[in-house]
Design a protein around this motif. Structure first.
Motif, PDB file in Angstrom:
ATOM      1  N   ASN A 163       0.824  -1.207   0.000  1.00 48.66           N
ATOM      2  CA  ASN A 163       0.000   0.000   0.000  1.00 48.66           C
ATOM      3  C   ASN A 163       0.857   1.255   0.000  1.00 48.66           C
ATOM      4  O   ASN A 163       0.540   2.249  -0.649  1.00 48.66           O
ATOM      5  N   ILE A 164       1.955   1.227   0.759  1.00 48.97           N
ATOM      6  CA  ILE A 164       2.843   2.387   0.807  1.00 48.97           C
ATOM      7  C   ILE A 164       3.434   2.653  -0.577  1.00 48.97           C
ATOM      8  O   ILE A 164       3.556   3.790  -1.023  1.00 48.97           O
ATOM      9  N   LEU A 165       3.816   1.577  -1.269  1.00 44.73           N
ATOM     10  CA  LEU A 165       4.344   1.716  -2.626  1.00 44.73           C
ATOM     11  C   LEU A 165       3.310   2.322  -3.554  1.00 44.73           C
ATOM     12  O   LEU A 165       3.615   3.211  -4.360  1.00 44.73           O
ATOM     13  N   TYR A 180     -10.460  -4.229   2.446  1.00 47.53           N
ATOM     14  CA  TYR A 180     -10.115  -3.904   1.060  1.00 47.53           C
ATOM     15  C   TYR A 180      -8.750  -3.223   0.975  1.00 47.53           C
ATOM     16  O   TYR A 180      -8.425  -2.326   1.764  1.00 47.53           O
ATOM     17  N   LYS A 181      -7.957  -3.650   0.009  1.00 48.51           N
ATOM     18  CA  LYS A 181      -6.644  -3.053  -0.230  1.00 48.51           C
ATOM     19  C   LYS A 181      -6.613  -2.420  -1.619  1.00 48.51           C
ATOM     20  O   LYS A 181      -7.155  -2.965  -2.573  1.00 48.51           O
ATOM     21  N   LEU A 213      -7.392   1.589   3.386  1.00 49.88           N
ATOM     22  CA  LEU A 213      -7.224   2.738   2.493  1.00 49.88           C
ATOM     23  C   LEU A 213      -6.995   4.047   3.244  1.00 49.88           C
ATOM     24  O   LEU A 213      -6.738   5.077   2.622  1.00 49.88           O
ATOM     25  N   VAL A 214      -7.072   4.009   4.549  1.00 46.85           N
ATOM     26  CA  VAL A 214      -6.961   5.236   5.342  1.00 46.85           C
ATOM     27  C   VAL A 214      -5.665   5.970   5.045  1.00 46.85           C
ATOM     28  O   VAL A 214      -5.656   7.187   4.833  1.00 46.85           O
ATOM     29  N   GLU A 215      -4.549   5.245   5.018  1.00 46.01           N
ATOM     30  CA  GLU A 215      -3.267   5.901   4.782  1.00 46.01           C
ATOM     31  C   GLU A 215      -3.193   6.515   3.381  1.00 46.01           C
ATOM     32  O   GLU A 215      -2.533   7.535   3.178  1.00 46.01           O
ATOM     33  N   VAL A 216      -3.895   5.916   2.438  1.00 41.52           N
ATOM     34  CA  VAL A 216      -3.938   6.478   1.084  1.00 41.52           C
ATOM     35  C   VAL A 216      -4.628   7.832   1.097  1.00 41.52           C
ATOM     36  O   VAL A 216      -4.116   8.822   0.566  1.00 41.52           O
ATOM     37  N   THR A 270     -15.805   4.828  -2.922  1.00 38.26           N
ATOM     38  CA  THR A 270     -15.254   3.587  -2.373  1.00 38.26           C
ATOM     39  C   THR A 270     -16.302   2.479  -2.357  1.00 38.26           C
ATOM     40  O   THR A 270     -16.296   1.618  -3.223  1.00 38.26           O
ATOM     41  N   THR A 271     -17.225   2.486  -1.419  1.00 33.81           N
ATOM     42  CA  THR A 271     -18.181   1.384  -1.282  1.00 33.81           C
ATOM     43  C   THR A 271     -19.320   1.508  -2.282  1.00 33.81           C
ATOM     44  O   THR A 271     -19.586   2.583  -2.820  1.00 33.81           O
ATOM     45  N   THR A 272     -20.019   0.403  -2.483  1.00 30.39           N
ATOM     46  CA  THR A 272     -21.171   0.401  -3.390  1.00 30.39           C
ATOM     47  C   THR A 272     -22.283   1.307  -2.871  1.00 30.39           C
ATOM     48  O   THR A 272     -23.035   1.890  -3.662  1.00 30.39           O
ATOM     49  N   LEU A 273     -22.396   1.450  -1.559  1.00 26.02           N
ATOM     50  CA  LEU A 273     -23.409   2.340  -0.984  1.00 26.02           C
ATOM     51  C   LEU A 273     -23.162   3.786  -1.388  1.00 26.02           C
ATOM     52  O   LEU A 273     -24.088   4.508  -1.776  1.00 26.02           O
TER      53      LEU A 273
END
Length: 303
Positions: free
Chosen positions: A3-5, A63-64, A90-93, A32-35
């Motif tokens: 994920n960092i990459l 999810y990644k 995905l938070v860090e993204v 992000t989500t379908t909702l």
């Protein structure tokens, strides 16, 4: 590490590729989500180019970001996500994107923190399953209308009209599900599911809610958890328990087996949609259709 990459790759690509994107003049919106994808589609219609990262049955907690997500994020003018650490991986993204002044919007920001349900399972300290109170979704609808209008003032009238129509549909949904729930005796309003995704539903619509796993599917239920919940089901004489579409069925099957081993029968009452909508093009592929399906399934099984 992967994920960092990916973060490093897409941040570097954004500034080299952003201005080279060819489109039809519409905003490029990533969800992000379908909702959230469904909500933004209801409001934006054909005035947006919408790409959702997650599909049917995808668990946002686990999810990644993939290489394919990078190109979507690079081309985005706006990114809508749940927030409250719903999309754990995905938070860090998103945090990295925010530090680069890129437009990422957590729909949970529409809500007063005082109305949120606390949770020790998430870094935000709140339960992120906010969509299971229709009133929350109404507030989020108005919030998304506002954010889209700020980003694309030329289509404000369209967004506001679509938002108004959708709010009317949500009001009708809330009235319908409350009427359906009223047909179920109050003592039978106990909802047992695979993980604690339905606390907002329970608070809003008068159900006691118990999940085998914690709020995040990243936590595993142990043998003692299964046995404790089996004893609870027997004590309360609960007729049915429920599978979730984004959680492996085996967790609830293990619970059912534990109950049955104690000479008490409990049914699997059906599959509920929790962290993701149903298949696109079906009624359950929309927020409104999903909510109706869940309530009808719950009430029928617990009668």
């Amino acid at each position: 590490m992967k994920n960092i990459l990916l973060i490093t790759i897409f941040i570097s690509l954004i500034f080299s590729c952003k201005n080279d994107q060819n489109n039809n003049g519409n905003l490029n919106v990533v969800t992000t989500t379908t909702l959230i994808t469904d909500l933004v589609t209801q409001i934006g219609g054909d005035k947006l180019n919408i790409q959702g990262l997650m599909g049917t049955g995808v668990d946002p907690h686990l999810y990644k970001a993939s290489e394919g997500d990078v190109s979507k994020l690079v081309s985005a003018d706006l990114i809508f996500y749940g927030g409250l650490h719903l999309e754990g991986k995905l938070v860090e993204v998103f945090e990295k994107m925010q530090s680069q002044n890129l437009q990422t919007i957590a729909v949970s920001d529409a809500l007063d923190p005082k109305t949120l349900i606390g949770s020790e399972y998430f870094a935000s300290n709140y339960d992120p399953h906010i969509w299971f109170d229709v009133h929350n979704w109404e507030l989020i609808t108005a919030f998304v209308v506002e954010k889209l209008s700020e980003a694309d003032p030329g289509n404000t009238a369209v967004f506001e009209e679509n938002g108004k129509n959708y709010l009317e549909q949500l009001g009708a949904l809330d009235a319908e599900i409350r009427a359906t729930i009223e047909t179920l005796p109050k003592e039978k309003r106990i909802l047992v599911t695979a993980h604690d995704a339905f606390n907002y539903f329970g608070k809003a619509y008068g159900f006691e809610v118990v999940g085998l796993q914690g709020l995040s599917t990243a936590t595993e239920a142990g043998v003692q958890d299964v046995q404790n919940l089996a004893s609870f089901i027997i004590k309360k004489n609960i007729k049915a328990i429920f599978v979730e579409s984004s959680v492996p069925r085996r967790t609830i099957e293990a619970l059912q087996a534990a109950v049955n081993s104690k000479n008490h029968h409990v049914e699997i009452g059906g599959t509920l949609f929790s962290d993701a909508l149903g298949t696109r093009g079906t009624p359950e592929g929309t927020y409104i259709g999903m909510f109706k399906h869940n309530v009808n399934t719950i009430v029928k099984a617990l009668q």
